[in-house]
Design an enzyme around this catalytic site. Structure first.
Site, mmCIF file in Angstrom:
data_model
loop_
_atom_site.group_PDB
_atom_site.id
_atom_site.type_symbol
_atom_site.label_atom_id
_atom_site.label_comp_id
_atom_site.label_asym_id
_atom_site.label_seq_id
_atom_site.Cartn_x
_atom_site.Cartn_y
_atom_site.Cartn_z
ATOM 1 N N CYS A 134 15.289 27.158 20.659
ATOM 2 C CA CYS A 134 14.341 28.067 21.002
ATOM 3 C C CYS A 134 13.930 27.619 22.482
ATOM 4 O O CYS A 134 13.304 26.609 22.626
ATOM 5 C CB CYS A 134 12.893 28.421 20.073
ATOM 6 N N GLY A 191 25.045 37.241 23.172
ATOM 7 C CA GLY A 191 24.726 37.340 24.679
ATOM 8 C C GLY A 191 25.407 38.519 25.296
ATOM 9 O O GLY A 191 26.569 38.558 25.430
#
Lengths: 243, 268
Positions: free
Chosen positions: B126, B225
């Site tokens: 993260c 992505g």
């Protein structure tokens, strides 16, 4: 309490999309009649590859299967929207959010700039006496025909900063306590300047991603220091919960 | 047609990636699982996290920067979603993150007992939580992965950050005991907020990174992505990627998995 429609995706044809003063009026044809509360919103998909988020618009009006929005062109997304012609099919998702509570005998509905948008459907939905108080920088922001639609459902007072229409100044200078409830929509600056002891419900505007409370992208900090989701816990909040 | 991720059977190669759909409660009240092969709820931490102050999202050209900061109600609340996860007709993989090895171990121990959770995605990347980015060093990736491996028996996917020359980081996860990899988390970026960039803008970067490493790794990879269309999925699958995660595209079309799958199934 009425049973609100579950949000879904609608593909709807544009029936009108035209400038009204400083705003645009967009009317769409839904494929069904839905139940939504004033203050709820829809997310409209912007069909451009470089724009990933939908744009959120609160309901301006709903009549049978016709759904209208009143919006201001502020960036690429709304500019794209304002270029759509009658007949174009928009992909919209909603109704979302909580909406205004529909209580109070004598209400004041305060709109700053494009904040007047959710107050028309709200005014129509309220059972008691409706009073509108609208403000903008200058009078040309307000379309005459649009104002007369509001005036049909309540007493209407206009305030402009340059006094080109109505009284001079800011709407917040003209708020008094002779109401059971105040509903307000406009910029944060306006909310901060509302000084009153009666209950005030405000509708917040912010960038929204998922729209249904999952992603936590649109949170606002409450006066207690908690984070609340504008899209799910709001967009309507008690004024004192936020400011 | 079916896909296999370390023994987890997927009916489509489309995965709802961790984050955009939260823990799934609100989403599955509105939308069916149609098109999806696997659901990964938003990252769970041992204790509740309130997340980062707003604004948390910002649009860029062809992308979205987010800085949510792993906001979630913690493991105890997440465990209450068992009925939902059991009711779904697709497998559920749990995404977890910890700020210490002890937290990772505890999460792994509890989730190891849950027969309705098919595997764990260990989120080591993260970009929005200070001091918790294990992805920045191969050693800490190894430590975190091997800690979870000791207590968790089902498949572990390790989610890493995009890096120039990612191979040493990936190898550390493999050596630590990862069964698979999720490549990659969002790309660190800044417009007016610091956060992780997602969306179409990052896809060419990730295609290049994955192209450079795919034939050096022999465990399953989930790619993540900028997947917005069937052709995006094919671009990843042509590199030998086993499944693809959808994230930001859910914001444009909440039913994106169904839309992509309708087209993709005729192209495979």
């Amino acid at each position: 309490m009425e049973r609100l429609s579950t949000p879904r995706i609608y593909n709807c044809e544009i029936l009108e999309n035209r400038p009204v003063g400083g705003l645009f009026l967009l009317t769409l044809a839904l494929d069904e009649v839905i139940t939504a509360r004033a203050g709820q919103f829809f997310l409209i998909r912007i069909d451009r590859e470089d724009i990933v988020l939908r744009r959120a618009f609160s309901i301006f009006d709903m009549e049978e299967n016709r759904l209208s929005f009143l919006y201001r062109v502020v960036g690429k997304g709304t500019a794209w929207l304002s270029d759509r012609k009658v007949g174009y099919t928009l992909n919209i998702f909603g109704p979302l959010g909580n909406g205004f509570s529909l209580t109070g005998d004598r209400c004041l509905l305060v709109g700053g700039g494009s904040g007047i948008a959710p107050l028309y459907y709200l005014g129509k939905s309220l059972k008691g006496e409706v009073n509108f108080l609208f403000g903008a920088q200058t009078g040309s922001f307000f379309d005459k025909d649009l104002l007369s639609r509001y005036a049909e459902i309540g007493k209407l007072e206009i305030v402009t900063e340059d006094s080109s229409l109505g009284k001079r100044g800011l709407v917040t200078q003209y708020i008094d306590d002779n109401y059971a409830r105040i509903y307000a929509c406009g910029p944060a600056e306006m909310f901060k300047n509302i000084k009153t002891d009666i209950p005030v419900e405000i509708s917040l505007e912010t960038r929204i991603a998922c729209g249904f409370g999952a992603c936590r992208g649109c949170v606002v900090k409450t006066t207690k220091g908690e984070y609340k989701r504008v899209c799910k816990d709001g967009p309507v909040f008690d004024l004192r919960e936020i400011f | 047609m079916s896909w296999d991720l370390c023994g987890i059977k997927l009916r489509t190669p489309l995965v709802a990636g961790s984050g955009p759909l939260g823990w799934g409660k609100e989403f599955f009240e509105i939308f069916p699982t149609r098109g999806l092969g696997l659901f990964i709820p938003k990252t769970v931490t041992l204790n509740r996290k309130i997340g980062n102050p707003p604004p948390r999202i910002e649009e860029t050209v062809g992308g979205l920067i987010n800085s949510i900061g792993l906001e979630n109600d913690g493991l105890c609340e997440w465990l209450k979603l068992e009925p939902l996860y059991r009711s779904l007709d697709i497998p559920v993989m749990s995404s977890i993150a910890g700020s210490t090895l002890e937290e990772i171990r505890k999460l792994g121990e509890v989730i190891n007992e849950l027969d309705y959770i098919a595997g764990i995605e260990l989120n080591l990347s993260c970009p929005n939580v200070k001091g918790e980015n294990w992805s920045n060093s191969p050693d800490s990736i190894f430590e975190a992965t091997s800690t979870l491996r000791k207590v968790y028996k089902r498949p572990i996917f390790v989610k890493l950050a995009p890096k120039d020359n990612p191979l040493p980081y990936i190898m550390s996860a493999v050596e630590g005991g990862a069964d698979g990899l999720t490549l990659f988390n969002t790309f660190p970026a800044c417009k007016t907020i610091n956060g992780g960039l997602s969306g179409p803008a990052i896809k060419p970067i990730y295609i290049r990174l994955l192209g450079e490493i795919r034939d050096r790794i022999n465990i399953p990879i989930m790619a993540s992505g900028g997947v917005f269309s069937a052709s995006d999925v094919l671009d990843y699958m042509n590199l030998g990627i086993n499944a693809v995660q959808i994230g930001t595209a859910f914001f444009k079309d909440p039913n994106i998995a169904e839309i992509i799958w309708r087209e993709l199934k005729n192209l495979l």
